[in-house]
Design an enzyme around this catalytic site. Sequence first.
Site, PDB file in Angstrom:
ATOM      1  CG  ASP A  22      -8.481   4.110  -6.635  1.00 14.32           C
ATOM      2  OD1 ASP A  22      -7.400   4.225  -5.900  1.00 14.32           O
ATOM      3  OD2 ASP A  22      -9.308   3.270  -6.468  1.00 14.32           O
ATOM      4  CB  ILE A  23      -9.919  -0.448  -8.800  1.00  9.80           C
ATOM      5  CG1 ILE A  23     -10.626  -1.611  -9.801  1.00  9.80           C
ATOM      6  CG2 ILE A  23     -10.027  -0.779  -7.411  1.00  9.80           C
ATOM      7  CD1 ILE A  23     -10.018  -2.818  -9.411  1.00  9.80           C
ATOM      8  CG  HIS A  37      -0.227   4.765  -4.081  1.00 15.05           C
ATOM      9  ND1 HIS A  37       0.291   3.821  -3.273  1.00 15.05           N
ATOM     10  CD2 HIS A  37      -1.357   4.808  -3.383  1.00 15.05           C
ATOM     11  CE1 HIS A  37      -0.336   3.252  -2.398  1.00 15.05           C
ATOM     12  NE2 HIS A  37      -1.406   4.129  -2.360  1.00 15.05           N
ATOM     13  CG  ASN A  90      -3.303   7.416   2.001  1.00 16.90           C
ATOM     14  OD1 ASN A  90      -3.824   8.553   2.442  1.00 16.90           O
ATOM     15  ND2 ASN A  90      -4.333   6.942   1.212  1.00 16.90           N
ATOM     16  CD  GLU A 104      -6.643   0.289   1.952  1.00 18.76           C
ATOM     17  OE1 GLU A 104      -6.959   0.140   0.671  1.00 18.76           O
ATOM     18  OE2 GLU A 104      -7.803   0.783   2.686  1.00 18.76           O
ATOM     19  CB  VAL A 105      -1.110  -0.572  -2.747  1.00 21.14           C
ATOM     20  CG1 VAL A 105      -0.321  -1.222  -3.575  1.00 21.14           C
ATOM     21  CG2 VAL A 105      -2.657  -1.018  -2.713  1.00 21.14           C
ATOM     22  CG  HIS A 142      -4.783   8.534  -3.861  1.00 22.39           C
ATOM     23  ND1 HIS A 142      -5.613   7.484  -3.926  1.00 22.39           N
ATOM     24  CD2 HIS A 142      -3.783   7.908  -2.816  1.00 22.39           C
ATOM     25  CE1 HIS A 142      -5.408   6.521  -3.247  1.00 22.39           C
ATOM     26  NE2 HIS A 142      -4.383   6.871  -2.580  1.00 22.39           N
TER      27      HIS A 142
END
Length: 118
Positions: free
Chosen positions: A32-33, A103, A90, A98-99, A105
């Site tokens: 994760d960025i 995905h 999420n 958000e994306v 995490h």
Amino acid sequence: MYNTNNIFAKILRKEIPCDKIYEDKFSLAFKDINPQAKIHVLVIPKGSYIDMNDFAANATTEEIEGLIRALGKVANILGVSTSGYRYLGNNGKDGGQEVPHLHFHIFGGEKLGKMIHK
Ligand code: AMP
């Protein structure tokens, strides 16, 4: 409708780079960025799925198996299988997604806090 311009779609098309941890036929995992723990990695399906609703309804059995097996492999690669970790998804607006590409995490490398923050 899946938005092909989302950031993870661009990563999958190699239009933008990622810090790759693992890749196979069905999944890609990368750091994760904006890490929220010592270890924070994202595991995504290669297929174009918006969220878990979409994936659960429309992914093939192979894709579902591939993503779940990838989660286990990534935990092994990260060395957190024994120490423990948290995987989190999420989903949608209330879930804080958000994306709009499914995905998971993976958080680890330290003792994690409470499960839910509001
Ligand atoms: P979510 O709120 O579950 O949709 O989380 C999206 C996650 O993607 C956030 O933790 C971001 O830090 C992460 N993220 C966004 N852009 C990138 C990127 N280019 N590379 C890696 N992680 C990213």
